[in-house]
Motif scaffolding. Structure first.
Motif, mmCIF file in Angstrom:
data_model
loop_
_atom_site.group_PDB
_atom_site.id
_atom_site.type_symbol
_atom_site.label_atom_id
_atom_site.label_comp_id
_atom_site.label_asym_id
_atom_site.label_seq_id
_atom_site.Cartn_x
_atom_site.Cartn_y
_atom_site.Cartn_z
ATOM 1 N N THR A 128 0.821 -1.216 0.000
ATOM 2 C CA THR A 128 0.000 0.000 0.000
ATOM 3 C C THR A 128 0.855 1.268 0.000
ATOM 4 O O THR A 128 0.621 2.171 -0.809
ATOM 5 N N THR A 129 1.851 1.314 0.861
ATOM 6 C CA THR A 129 2.644 2.548 0.952
ATOM 7 C C THR A 129 3.546 2.742 -0.273
ATOM 8 O O THR A 129 3.950 3.853 -0.575
ATOM 9 N N ALA A 130 3.847 1.657 -0.966
ATOM 10 C CA ALA A 130 4.715 1.764 -2.146
ATOM 11 C C ALA A 130 3.913 1.782 -3.447
ATOM 12 O O ALA A 130 4.491 1.766 -4.541
ATOM 13 N N ALA A 131 2.595 1.875 -3.321
ATOM 14 C CA ALA A 131 1.718 1.692 -4.495
ATOM 15 C C ALA A 131 1.982 2.677 -5.626
ATOM 16 O O ALA A 131 1.804 2.340 -6.797
ATOM 17 N N ASN A 132 2.418 3.901 -5.278
ATOM 18 C CA ASN A 132 2.614 4.893 -6.344
ATOM 19 C C ASN A 132 4.054 4.990 -6.829
ATOM 20 O O ASN A 132 4.387 5.840 -7.660
ATOM 21 N N ARG A 133 4.900 4.125 -6.277
ATOM 22 C CA ARG A 133 6.299 4.135 -6.745
ATOM 23 C C ARG A 133 6.446 3.319 -8.014
ATOM 24 O O ARG A 133 5.694 2.372 -8.255
ATOM 25 N N ARG A 134 7.440 3.701 -8.811
ATOM 26 C CA ARG A 134 7.653 2.962 -10.062
ATOM 27 C C ARG A 134 8.169 1.556 -9.785
ATOM 28 O O ARG A 134 9.083 1.379 -8.973
ATOM 29 N N ALA A 135 7.600 0.592 -10.503
ATOM 30 C CA ALA A 135 8.001 -0.807 -10.311
ATOM 31 C C ALA A 135 9.482 -0.990 -10.646
ATOM 32 O O ALA A 135 10.156 -1.845 -10.080
ATOM 33 N N GLY A 136 9.998 -0.146 -11.546
ATOM 34 C CA GLY A 136 11.409 -0.240 -11.929
ATOM 35 C C GLY A 136 12.356 0.037 -10.774
ATOM 36 O O GLY A 136 13.525 -0.347 -10.809
#
Ligand SMILES: Nc1ncnc2c1ncn2[C@@H]1O[C@H](COP(=O)(O)OP(=O)(O)OP(=O)(O)O)[C@@H](O)[C@H]1O
Length: 318
Positions: A128-136
Motif C-alpha cells: 500500500t505505501t509503495a503503491a505509487n512508486r515505479r516498479a522499476g
C-alpha cells in the motif's frame, strides 16, 4: 463468479505428461495430483522439469502428450482463468516506469475486475505505501510481492508459484510462508516449486518430488519423514554384551561404526538405555541421530530417468 466453470474442487491433475524439446525430454510420463486445502511442494533439482510442467499447466507450453487439468478442465477451457488460477513464474517483468497501482489496474481491467480489487490486493501483499512508486525502482522482494498481487487479482482458487523465494530476504520468506499457509487453510490450492527441500519444509504439507522429468515421490511430507528411521548412536563398555541384549529385545539392525560406537536403527535412546541397564552394560555416551530429510531428498533425486525410486517410500509414491 462468471467464467468459473469447474468441478469446484480446486484440484490440479497432471496425467501422463510428456514434453520433448527436440532431443531433450524435459518431462516424461509425469503424473500427480494436488489437492485443495494444502500447500504442495513441487520439488526437484535444477533442470528436473518443474518450470516446464508448470508452464504446461498454465497453457504456456503445449505438451507432447498427456495433459493437465485444474478444476477438472484444461487451462484453455477455464473461461476466465484469472478467477481460477493465479501464477507467479520466474523472471516476471514489469513496465519500469509504471507504478505498482497502475500495473495492477492494467491487469485488473484486462480481467474485467474493478479498481477496488487493486486496492484490496495492494493491502494483501503489503504494498500500500509503495503503491505509487515505479516498479522499476522496486527491490526484488517488492517485485515478488507485486507479481503475487497480480496473480491474486482474480481472487483465484488455485495459486501456482515457481521458486518464489528466489531473491527474498528472511523477512520476505517468512511473510510468504504465512501467506501461503493462510491461503491454503481457506480451502484453496497452493503448488509451490523449489529445488531445495529445506526452503519449503516448514511450509508444505504434501510433496511431489521429480527428477529427470519423472515423479520420484508423491505424498505427505510427514510420511517421507517417518520413512527415514532415526538411529541411536551408543558407546557401551561391552559392545558384544549390548549387541546380544539388543538382539534379545528384537533390535537386530545394529552396526559397529568406525569410532567403535554402535548404530542402532529403529529404536530410541530410552529403549536402548533400558536394555543396557537390564543387561548390566555401562553406557559412556548416547545420542539420537535425527532423520535427515535433505539426504533422502538427494537420494530420491539423484537417479537418472528410468531409475526412479517411486514406490519405495511411504506408500504414497506415484
Ligand atoms: N524451451 C526449451 N527448449 C529446449 N529445452 C528446454 C526448454 N525449456 C526447458 N528445456 C530443458 O528441459 C529441461 C527441464 O527444464 P525446466 O526449466 O523445466 O527445469 P526446472 O526443474 O524448472 O529447473 P530450474 O529449477 O533450473 O528452472 C532442462 O534440460 C532444460 O534445459
Amino acid at each position: 463468479m462468471e467464467g468459473r466453470v469447474h468441478d469446484g474442487t480446486g484440484r490440479i491433475v497432471v496425467q501422463d505428461l510428456t514434453k520433448r524439446f527436440g532431443p531433450v525430454t524435459a518431462v516424461q510420463n509425469l503424473s500427480f495430483t494436488v489437492e485443495p486445502g494444502s500447500v504442495t511442494g513441487f520439488l526437484g533439482p535444477n533442470g528436473a522439469g518443474k518450470t516446464t510442467t508448470l508452464r504446461m499447466l498454465l497453457g504456456l507450453v503445449r505438451p507432447s502428450s498427456g495433459g493437465t487439468t485444474i478444476n477438472g478442465l484444461p487451462f484453455d477451457r477455464l473461461g476466465n482463468p484469472a478467477t481460477v488460477v493465479g501464477a507467479v513464474l520466474e523472471a516476471q517483468s514489469f513496465h519500469p516506469t509504471r507504478s505498482a497501482r497502475a500495473h495492477l489496474r492494467c491487469y485488473a481491467a484486462a480481467a474485467g475486475l474493478p479498481d477496488e480489487r487493486v486496492e484490496q490486493v495492494l493491502t494483501l501483499v503489503g504494498l500500500t505505501t509503495a503503491a505509487n512508486r515505479r516498479a522499476g525502482e522496486f527491490s526484488l522482494g517488492m517485485r515478488q510481492r507485486l507479481a503475487l498481487g497480480t496473480a491474486l487479482l482474480g481472487d483465484p482458487q488455485v495459486l501456482v508459484l515457481d521458486e518464489p523465494s528466489n531473491g527474498l530476504d528472511p523477512e520476505g520468506i517468512a511473510w510468504l510462508r504465512t501467506f501461503m499457509r493462510s491461503f491454503a487453510r481457506g480451502g484453496r490450492t497452493v503448488l509451490v516449486s523449489s529445488h531445495l527441500l529445506a526452503e519449503v519444509e516448514q511450509t508444505v504439507d504434501q510433496v511431489v518430488i521429480i527428477s529427470g522429468g519423472q515423479t520420484r515421490y508423491q505424498g505427505p511430507l510427514e510420511d517421507l519423514r517417518r520413512s527415514q528411521r532415526s538411529r541411536v548412536l551408543v558407546q557401551p563398555a561391552d559392545a558384544h554384551a549390548l549387541v546380544a541384549a539388543l538382539a534379545e529385545a528384537g533390535l537386530t539392525d545394529v552396526e559397529t561404526l568406525e569410532d567403535g560406537r554402535l548404530g542402532v536403527t529403529g529404536s530410541h535412546t530410552k529403549q536402548v538405555a533400558d536394555i543396557a541397564l537390564a543387561a548390566g552394560v555401562a553406557i559412556y555416551g548416547m545420542q539420537e541421530e535425527q532423520a535427515d530429510l535433505e539426504r533422502m531428498f538427494l537420494q530420491l533425486t539423484s537417479g537418472e530417468p528410468g531409475q526412479g525410486q517411486a514406490g519405495g517410500f511411504g506408500g504414497g509414491a506415484a
